[in-house]
Design a protein around this motif. Structure first.
Motif, short mmCIF file in Angstrom:
data_model
loop_
_atom_site.label_atom_id
_atom_site.label_comp_id
_atom_site.label_asym_id
_atom_site.label_seq_id
_atom_site.Cartn_x
_atom_site.Cartn_y
_atom_site.Cartn_z
N PRO A 222 0.81 -1.23 0.00
CA PRO A 222 0.00 0.00 0.00
C PRO A 222 0.84 1.28 0.00
N THR A 223 2.05 1.26 0.56
CA THR A 223 2.89 2.46 0.54
C THR A 223 3.38 2.78 -0.88
N GLN A 224 3.40 1.79 -1.76
CA GLN A 224 3.77 2.02 -3.16
C GLN A 224 2.56 2.38 -4.02
N LEU A 225 1.36 2.17 -3.49
CA LEU A 225 0.13 2.39 -4.24
C LEU A 225 -0.59 3.63 -3.74
N THR A 226 0.13 4.75 -3.69
CA THR A 226 -0.46 6.01 -3.27
C THR A 226 -1.13 6.69 -4.46
N ALA A 227 -1.95 7.68 -4.20
CA ALA A 227 -2.74 8.33 -5.25
C ALA A 227 -1.86 9.02 -6.29
N ASN A 228 -2.30 8.92 -7.53
CA ASN A 228 -1.72 9.64 -8.67
C ASN A 228 -0.25 9.33 -8.94
N VAL A 229 0.13 8.07 -8.80
CA VAL A 229 1.50 7.67 -9.14
C VAL A 229 1.46 6.54 -10.16
N ARG A 230 2.53 6.43 -10.93
CA ARG A 230 2.67 5.28 -11.84
C ARG A 230 3.26 4.16 -11.01
N CYS A 231 2.54 3.07 -10.90
CA CYS A 231 3.01 1.96 -10.08
C CYS A 231 3.69 0.87 -10.90
N LEU A 232 3.53 0.92 -12.23
CA LEU A 232 4.13 -0.13 -13.04
C LEU A 232 4.34 0.36 -14.47
N SER A 233 5.47 -0.01 -15.03
CA SER A 233 5.78 0.23 -16.42
C SER A 233 6.49 -1.02 -16.94
N LEU A 234 5.79 -1.78 -17.77
CA LEU A 234 6.33 -3.04 -18.29
C LEU A 234 6.48 -2.95 -19.80
N ALA A 235 7.64 -3.28 -20.31
CA ALA A 235 7.80 -3.40 -21.75
C ALA A 235 7.23 -4.75 -22.17
N ILE A 236 6.45 -4.76 -23.23
CA ILE A 236 5.91 -6.02 -23.74
C ILE A 236 7.07 -6.77 -24.38
N PRO A 237 7.38 -7.98 -23.88
CA PRO A 237 8.53 -8.70 -24.40
C PRO A 237 8.34 -9.06 -25.88
N PRO A 238 9.44 -9.06 -26.64
CA PRO A 238 9.31 -9.42 -28.06
C PRO A 238 8.96 -10.91 -28.21
N ARG A 239 8.31 -11.21 -29.29
CA ARG A 239 7.92 -12.59 -29.58
C ARG A 239 9.12 -13.31 -30.19
N LEU A 240 9.37 -14.51 -29.72
CA LEU A 240 10.43 -15.33 -30.30
C LEU A 240 9.95 -15.93 -31.62
N PRO A 241 10.85 -16.23 -32.54
CA PRO A 241 10.42 -16.76 -33.84
C PRO A 241 9.58 -18.04 -33.74
N SER A 242 9.80 -18.84 -32.72
CA SER A 242 9.05 -20.10 -32.59
C SER A 242 7.69 -19.93 -31.91
N GLN A 243 7.39 -18.75 -31.38
CA GLN A 243 6.14 -18.53 -30.66
C GLN A 243 5.02 -18.09 -31.59
N ALA A 244 3.81 -18.46 -31.20
CA ALA A 244 2.62 -17.99 -31.93
C ALA A 244 2.44 -16.50 -31.69
N LEU A 245 1.76 -15.85 -32.60
CA LEU A 245 1.51 -14.42 -32.49
C LEU A 245 0.33 -14.17 -31.54
N TYR A 246 0.59 -13.42 -30.46
CA TYR A 246 -0.47 -13.11 -29.50
C TYR A 246 -1.44 -12.10 -30.11
N ARG A 247 -2.72 -12.34 -29.89
CA ARG A 247 -3.73 -11.40 -30.36
C ARG A 247 -4.39 -10.65 -29.20
N TYR A 248 -4.45 -11.29 -28.05
CA TYR A 248 -5.14 -10.71 -26.90
C TYR A 248 -4.16 -10.48 -25.76
N PHE A 249 -4.34 -9.37 -25.05
CA PHE A 249 -3.56 -9.05 -23.86
C PHE A 249 -4.54 -8.67 -22.75
N ARG A 250 -4.15 -8.97 -21.52
CA ARG A 250 -4.94 -8.54 -20.36
C ARG A 250 -4.01 -8.36 -19.17
N LEU A 251 -4.49 -7.62 -18.18
CA LEU A 251 -3.80 -7.51 -16.91
C LEU A 251 -4.57 -8.34 -15.90
#
Length: 122
Positions: free
Chosen positions: A57-86
């Protein structure tokens, strides 16, 4: 480096501060799924491709960015993702938050540089 060279990012911001009466923590997982095909074109099995550390809760205060994640690149052997969710989870059993809101979006631009373009007096 132009912004199109950067991977897309998932940004999560806190609106209302989080509160808890227990030792609750929040884990945010970025999950992806492939298209299951016709006739439903629904998401297939969800796979966690990135996640946050446990946020207190001390990291989840009002009006702050709590997370910034880069979407990892797809490996050549992986299927192409169509859907994303949190997926939000409480890793500590029997814990809960009594208040708190989040907003999330995917961005392809770099919004951290906005305040560096002009001097502060403008």
């Amino acid at each position: 480096m132009c912004s199109s060279d950067l991977p897309p990012k998932v940004m999560v911001y806190v609106g209302t501060a989080f509160a808890t009466a227990t030792s609750a923590t929040l884990r945010i997982q970025l999950q992806a799924a492939v298209d299951s095909g016709s006739p439903t074109y629904a998401p297939g099995t969800w796979t966690t491709i990135a996640q946050s550390a446990d946020l207190t809760p001390t990291q989840l205060t009002a009006n702050v960015r709590c997370l910034s994640l880069a979407i990892p690149p797809r490996l050549p052997s992986q299927a192409l993702y169509r859907y994303f969710r949190l997926f939000y989870s409480l890793p500590v059993s029997a814990s809960s938050f009594t208040a708190g809101t989040l907003s999330a979006y995917i961005t392809t631009g770099v919004d951290e540089t906005v305040n560096m373009l002009f001097p502060a007096a403008y």
